[in-house]
Design an enzyme around this catalytic site. Sequence first.
Site, PDB file in Angstrom:
ATOM      1  N   CYS A   1     -14.105  -0.171  10.162  1.00 30.10           N
ATOM      2  CA  CYS A   1     -12.820  -0.832   9.915  1.00 30.10           C
ATOM      3  C   CYS A   1     -12.093  -0.809  11.243  1.00 30.10           C
ATOM      4  CB  CYS A   1     -12.015  -0.079   8.856  1.00 30.10           C
ATOM      5  SG  CYS A   1     -10.299  -0.659   8.710  1.00 30.10           S
ATOM      6  N   THR A   2     -11.547  -1.956  11.641  1.00 34.15           N
ATOM      7  CA  THR A   2     -10.962  -2.018  12.990  1.00 34.15           C
ATOM      8  C   THR A   2      -9.658  -1.240  13.105  1.00 34.15           C
ATOM      9  OG1 THR A   2      -9.984  -4.163  12.433  1.00 34.15           O
ATOM     10  CG2 THR A   2     -12.088  -4.181  13.616  1.00 34.15           C
ATOM     11  N   HIS A   3      -9.124  -0.776  11.991  1.00 35.76           N
ATOM     12  CA  HIS A   3      -7.962   0.119  12.080  1.00 35.76           C
ATOM     13  C   HIS A   3      -8.378   1.536  12.518  1.00 35.76           C
ATOM     14  CE1 HIS A   3      -5.893  -2.989   9.736  1.00 35.76           C
ATOM     15  NE2 HIS A   3      -4.756  -2.336   9.864  1.00 35.76           N
TER      16      HIS A   3
ATOM     17  N   ASP B   1      -7.091 -10.567  12.144  1.00 35.35           N
ATOM     18  CA  ASP B   1      -7.227  -9.357  11.310  1.00 35.35           C
ATOM     19  C   ASP B   1      -6.177  -9.415  10.207  1.00 35.35           C
ATOM     20  OD1 ASP B   1      -8.187  -6.785  10.481  1.00 35.35           O
ATOM     21  OD2 ASP B   1      -6.465  -5.860  11.427  1.00 35.35           O
ATOM     22  N   SER B   2      -6.385  -8.589   9.187  1.00 27.92           N
ATOM     23  CA  SER B   2      -5.392  -8.504   8.116  1.00 27.92           C
ATOM     24  C   SER B   2      -4.073  -7.947   8.643  1.00 27.92           C
ATOM     25  CB  SER B   2      -5.908  -7.583   7.011  1.00 27.92           C
ATOM     26  OG  SER B   2      -6.116  -6.287   7.548  1.00 27.92           O
TER      27      SER B   2
ATOM     28  N   CYS C   1     -12.055  -7.942  11.766  1.00 30.99           N
ATOM     29  CA  CYS C   1     -11.769  -7.279  10.498  1.00 30.99           C
ATOM     30  C   CYS C   1     -13.094  -7.169   9.746  1.00 30.99           C
ATOM     31  CB  CYS C   1     -10.785  -8.146   9.706  1.00 30.99           C
ATOM     32  SG  CYS C   1     -10.453  -7.529   8.046  1.00 30.99           S
ATOM     33  N   ASN C   2     -13.499  -5.952   9.470  1.00 31.33           N
ATOM     34  CA  ASN C   2     -14.770  -5.761   8.758  1.00 31.33           C
ATOM     35  C   ASN C   2     -14.700  -6.252   7.332  1.00 31.33           C
ATOM     36  OD1 ASN C   2     -16.654  -3.918  10.541  1.00 31.33           O
ATOM     37  ND2 ASN C   2     -14.527  -3.342  10.882  1.00 31.33           N
ATOM     38  N   THR C   3     -13.539  -6.073   6.714  1.00 31.49           N
ATOM     39  CA  THR C   3     -13.406  -6.469   5.316  1.00 31.49           C
ATOM     40  C   THR C   3     -13.613  -7.980   5.198  1.00 31.49           C
ATOM     41  OG1 THR C   3     -11.837  -4.652   5.083  1.00 31.49           O
ATOM     42  CG2 THR C   3     -11.910  -6.262   3.298  1.00 31.49           C
TER      43      THR C   3
ATOM     44  N   GLU D   1      -0.624   0.889   8.605  1.00 33.77           N
ATOM     45  CA  GLU D   1       0.296  -0.273   8.617  1.00 33.77           C
ATOM     46  C   GLU D   1       1.745   0.186   8.426  1.00 33.77           C
ATOM     47  OE1 GLU D   1      -0.256  -3.848   8.878  1.00 33.77           O
ATOM     48  OE2 GLU D   1      -2.225  -3.278   9.666  1.00 33.77           O
TER      49      GLU D   1
ATOM     50  N   TYR E   1      -6.244  -5.754   3.138  1.00 32.23           N
ATOM     51  CA  TYR E   1      -7.217  -6.574   2.419  1.00 32.23           C
ATOM     52  C   TYR E   1      -8.198  -5.707   1.629  1.00 32.23           C
ATOM     53  CZ  TYR E   1      -6.350 -10.976   5.037  1.00 32.23           C
ATOM     54  OH  TYR E   1      -5.822 -12.117   5.566  1.00 32.23           O
ATOM     55  N   GLY E   2      -8.397  -4.478   2.103  1.00 30.52           N
ATOM     56  CA  GLY E   2      -9.507  -3.654   1.608  1.00 30.52           C
ATOM     57  C   GLY E   2      -9.447  -3.270   0.150  1.00 30.52           C
TER      58      GLY E   2
HETATM   59  N1  DGL Z   1      -9.003  -3.767   9.788  1.00 32.42           N
HETATM   60  C1  DGL Z   1      -9.653  -4.308   8.677  1.00 32.42           C
HETATM   61  C2  DGL Z   1     -11.103  -3.969   8.592  1.00 32.42           C
HETATM   62  O1  DGL Z   1     -11.728  -3.887   9.646  1.00 32.42           O
HETATM   63  C3  DGL Z   1      -8.872  -4.526   7.446  1.00 32.42           C
HETATM   64  C4  DGL Z   1      -8.450  -3.424   6.635  1.00 32.42           C
HETATM   65  C5  DGL Z   1      -7.607  -3.844   5.452  1.00 32.42           C
HETATM   66  O2  DGL Z   1      -6.799  -4.781   5.574  1.00 32.42           O
HETATM   67  O3  DGL Z   1      -7.756  -3.198   4.415  1.00 32.42           O
HETATM   68  O4  DGL Z   1     -11.674  -3.798   7.543  1.00 32.42           O
END
Ligand code: DGL
Length: 270
Positions: free
Chosen positions: A194-196, A7-8, A70-72, A162, A39-40
């Site tokens: 988003c996994t966050h 993941d990011s 990570c979805n992104t 974060e 990353y988003g």
């Molecule tokens: N947790 C990530 C996702 O599922 C990344 C979010 C990010 O880094 O912006 O998209």
Amino acid sequence: MAVGIFDSGLGGLTVLDAIVAGLPEQPLVYLGDNAHAPYGVRTADDIYALTQAGVQRLWDRGCDLVVLACNTASAVALRRMQEAGVPRGKRVLGVFVPLIEALTEREWGDNSPPREVDARHVALFATPATVASRAFQRELAFRAIGVDVEAQACGGVVDAIEEGDMILAEALVRSHVEALRRKMPQPQAAVLGCTHYPLLEAVFQQALGPNVTVLSQPSLVARSLAHYLARHPEMAGQGSGVEYVTTGDPLRVSDRATQFLRRPVRFAAV
Ligand code: DGL
């Protein structure tokens, strides 16, 4: 050697925890690219290059199978990586498909033609890059017809998480839910793309109300990985336990991860 989880930053830990709960014997290496999160808000080329580098690190550590938690990265980089060619014996999987299979009431790997499903009004909450990619709508169209998707780009939420600022993160979630409701007053289902966001699932549910089914990825991805490994036992690797590595500051990342997971987590530098 182990299955790699990428993941990011910290969000993929929500997926990792569900995998550990479902597959307690499975050796895992978790890599958080905290030095480059979030990353988003990055460009597609940037996300591709960072994802490629992170996955390569895990392959180099002997992880034959890497899950992009990570979805992104899954939305923006996965298809491009697969088209560019994955080294022999290595695999990379994303987190979108298990979620969409759940939404469209499909069993794992059901590739039958698209059909009507119960959920007709679906809210998608995700990062700006995931929303811009339209990958969710693309994957959904392969499996379902007649589903109206309204996407809300949730700027700022990942940064706040974060940074460990959960009060800001909660306030942002409430305002993103309000913004979504202005476009789609009564969604039937809401996808936390988003996994966050599972770290704030209760806040999403409260803001959306009890009549909205909130779909969150961790358990869906864990179940899908268990199916995959049952079919491909050679990808499980050997070893034991979970190793946590980060491109960021290991002490800081360990503190945040411990705060989120409410159990001690120790990261090392990758
Ligand atoms: N947790 C990530 C996702 O599922 C990344 C979010 C990010 O880094 O912006 O998209």
